[in-house]
Design a protein around this motif. Sequence first.
Motif, PDB file in Angstrom:
ATOM      1  N   ASN A   5      -3.751   1.193  -6.124  1.00 39.05           N
ATOM      2  CA  ASN A   5      -3.400  -0.170  -6.727  1.00 39.05           C
ATOM      3  C   ASN A   5      -4.426  -1.060  -6.953  1.00 39.05           C
ATOM      4  OD1 ASN A   5      -0.645   0.507  -5.906  1.00 39.05           O
ATOM      5  ND2 ASN A   5      -1.030   0.237  -3.876  1.00 39.05           N
ATOM      6  N   GLU A 222       6.815 -10.443  -3.570  1.00 37.13           N
ATOM      7  CA  GLU A 222       8.151  -9.830  -3.807  1.00 37.13           C
ATOM      8  C   GLU A 222       7.901  -8.845  -4.719  1.00 37.13           C
ATOM      9  OE1 GLU A 222      10.405 -13.158  -5.746  1.00 37.13           O
ATOM     10  OE2 GLU A 222      10.218 -14.303  -3.503  1.00 37.13           O
ATOM     11  N   GLU A 225       6.893  -5.688  -3.009  1.00 36.05           N
ATOM     12  CA  GLU A 225       7.953  -5.167  -2.317  1.00 36.05           C
ATOM     13  C   GLU A 225       9.105  -4.254  -3.276  1.00 36.05           C
ATOM     14  OE1 GLU A 225       8.930  -4.918   0.665  1.00 36.05           O
ATOM     15  OE2 GLU A 225       8.288  -6.690   1.885  1.00 36.05           O
ATOM     16  N   ASP A 226       9.123  -4.861  -4.528  1.00 33.01           N
ATOM     17  CA  ASP A 226       9.895  -4.221  -5.551  1.00 33.01           C
ATOM     18  C   ASP A 226       9.420  -2.859  -5.958  1.00 33.01           C
ATOM     19  OD1 ASP A 226      11.638  -6.268  -5.119  1.00 33.01           O
ATOM     20  OD2 ASP A 226      11.064  -7.174  -6.941  1.00 33.01           O
ATOM     21  N   ALA A 227       7.988  -2.768  -6.048  1.00 33.19           N
ATOM     22  CA  ALA A 227       7.327  -1.828  -6.709  1.00 33.19           C
ATOM     23  C   ALA A 227       7.515  -0.521  -5.778  1.00 33.19           C
ATOM     24  CB  ALA A 227       6.053  -2.079  -6.906  1.00 33.19           C
ATOM     25  N   GLY A 228       7.685  -0.758  -4.375  1.00 36.34           N
ATOM     26  CA  GLY A 228       7.671   0.236  -3.406  1.00 36.34           C
ATOM     27  C   GLY A 228       6.546   1.157  -3.364  1.00 36.34           C
ATOM     28  N   ASP A 229       6.688   2.446  -3.668  1.00 33.89           N
ATOM     29  CA  ASP A 229       5.505   3.496  -3.602  1.00 33.89           C
ATOM     30  C   ASP A 229       4.979   3.651  -5.083  1.00 33.89           C
ATOM     31  OD1 ASP A 229       3.797   4.908  -1.871  1.00 33.89           O
ATOM     32  OD2 ASP A 229       4.816   6.727  -2.770  1.00 33.89           O
ATOM     33  N   GLU A 230       5.298   2.815  -6.100  1.00 30.75           N
ATOM     34  CA  GLU A 230       4.897   3.081  -7.298  1.00 30.75           C
ATOM     35  C   GLU A 230       3.408   2.581  -7.378  1.00 30.75           C
ATOM     36  OE1 GLU A 230       6.453   2.006 -11.900  1.00 30.75           O
ATOM     37  OE2 GLU A 230       7.351   0.951 -10.051  1.00 30.75           O
ATOM     38  N   TRP A 232       0.387   0.560  -8.973  1.00 30.70           N
ATOM     39  CA  TRP A 232       0.528  -0.911  -9.859  1.00 30.70           C
ATOM     40  C   TRP A 232      -0.800  -1.429  -9.962  1.00 30.70           C
ATOM     41  CZ3 TRP A 232      -1.334  -4.522  -6.655  1.00 30.70           C
ATOM     42  CH2 TRP A 232      -1.008  -4.660  -5.040  1.00 30.70           C
ATOM     43  N   LYS A 323       1.177  -3.777   5.489  1.00 34.96           N
ATOM     44  CA  LYS A 323       1.978  -2.697   4.705  1.00 34.96           C
ATOM     45  C   LYS A 323       1.022  -1.547   4.388  1.00 34.96           C
ATOM     46  CE  LYS A 323       5.443  -4.974   1.978  1.00 34.96           C
ATOM     47  NZ  LYS A 323       6.585  -4.041   2.671  1.00 34.96           N
TER      48      LYS A 323
END
Length: 557
Positions: A5, A222, A225-230, A232, A323
């Motif tokens: 990331n 946020e 959190e939304d991206a999860g394991d993707e 970015w 995280k």
Amino acid sequence: MSVKNILFIMCDQLRFDYLSCAGHKTLETPHIDGLAKRGVRFNRAYVQSPVCGSSRMSYYTGRYVHSHGASYNQIPLKVGEMTMGDYLRPLGKRTVLVGKTHMAADNEGMARLGIPKDSEIGVLVSQCGFEPYERDDGLHPQGPQGNYGETHGIAPYQKYLRDLGYESENPWGDFANAGLANANEEEAGEVLSGWFLKNSRIPARVKEEHSETPYMTRRAMEFIEDAGDEPWCMHLSYIKPHWPYIAPAPYNDMYGPNQVQAVVRSPKEKQNPHPVFAEFMQNRVGKAFVRDEVRREVIPAYMGLIKQIDDQMGALFKFLEDKGLFENTMIVFTSDHGDYLGDHWLGEKDMFHEQSVKVPLIVYDPSKQADATRGTVSNALVESIDLLPTFVDACGGDPQPHRLEGLSLLPLLRNEQPKNWRQYAISEYDYSTQKMAVRLDTKPNASRLFMVCDENWKYIAAEGFRPLLFDLKNDPDEFTDLGEDPAYEKERQRLQDALNRWGLRWSQRTTISDEAIMKMRAGKGALGQGVLIGYWDLEEIPEPQRKKIGHILSGKV
């Protein structure tokens, strides 16, 4: 370990020296300092233009202003320019925006090409290549001609404030960037706008947790959190400490006039000043910041806004730690330009003194190869266009020097000796839309300034006027302009030659790489395609093409 990331943090109008790790004597920024201890702080990082829009377009394209053409605020970035998302999405990175870009979309170009603005590609093209998780350029004043900042629709932050009960047509202006007169004042209870510099120390009416900087930090969390394991790349782009210079409590009076550092200016700068510099000093904002009362009110508020950013960095970095994202996330902290704050008899930005054109730049690389450089300071000449090539490199992408004009910072981050590192840094400024151009009577295509600096010298070419020259080694405060001193003609010519070489670089051949050209050069070319130019007869054609071409010309198979 590869970089999964990228967190690309940018402040707006943050000076390079307004961090405690950069030497500020009274402003403490422990969380940003902590990032510097984990990574490398670049001490000589320069933006490609000292104004929001054009500087940011260089960050996002990896190209000089002269190349991408968006030379000032509200000048569109042409539809064909590749931006950060165009490079990183093919490498598997979801590329999103939280905050500001200051980009103006090329609506005319999109219409010409039949690209609907609400289509998937239309959104990306009009949002500077980012997926707009939250686009907010952060300026929403209202005037006789409408709302300056809401060309992209009502900002979610405005709705957020209204939903919290901040009742106003424009809560950004009436709460987030305004205060109330004290009860013992004649205007008791009156709303006082943060636009007026005398109101800078008044606490903003908004609660601190509802102000812009914490709001954008939460939106960044946020998204994560939304991206999860993707994988970015997130561009977290704060509007502060950019004006209006007003902060919520307790940041509004966390610092006082006694903690303001001494102004950096000299009377000699006003003695026979360069014509363009003289006009900048005549701007309203320049004349305002010459006044001591303005500096006493504004700079403590500016410092408070920076302190709030640092505290939010603490919250964000703890979130990342919890995280486990520090293990695989590259983090960049920088600014789009600086702020004069009265230095050199100027306010705002625009010219090329260090206070304006040099920016803070901290890069944390999570890879093991970067362990040897953690906590170090680099004096390499770095440009803002270096970040995008760095991101591509860190994500395993191929270098694309025919498009990306910057240099990857990975060698500097990983304690390697880079080959052919730049000897000069370049910045540009287009003042054609400004009142200075009217007073100087310069044409729109001749209202340009170019800066080239090296380790010891800074040279500024001013189209239609003499140049400026500063000896950074012996005059680090840039008080003495040597631009017409005959003793320094050799230095001026040397730097002008460097600028001329830069101007002759390949910058527009972006559709084909050097590697592709080398393959064309090594191939059979036009002869292999039957194009016979300059040959007397078949005997002049070399083997083995002669036999094949002979068959074709004779009609035999």
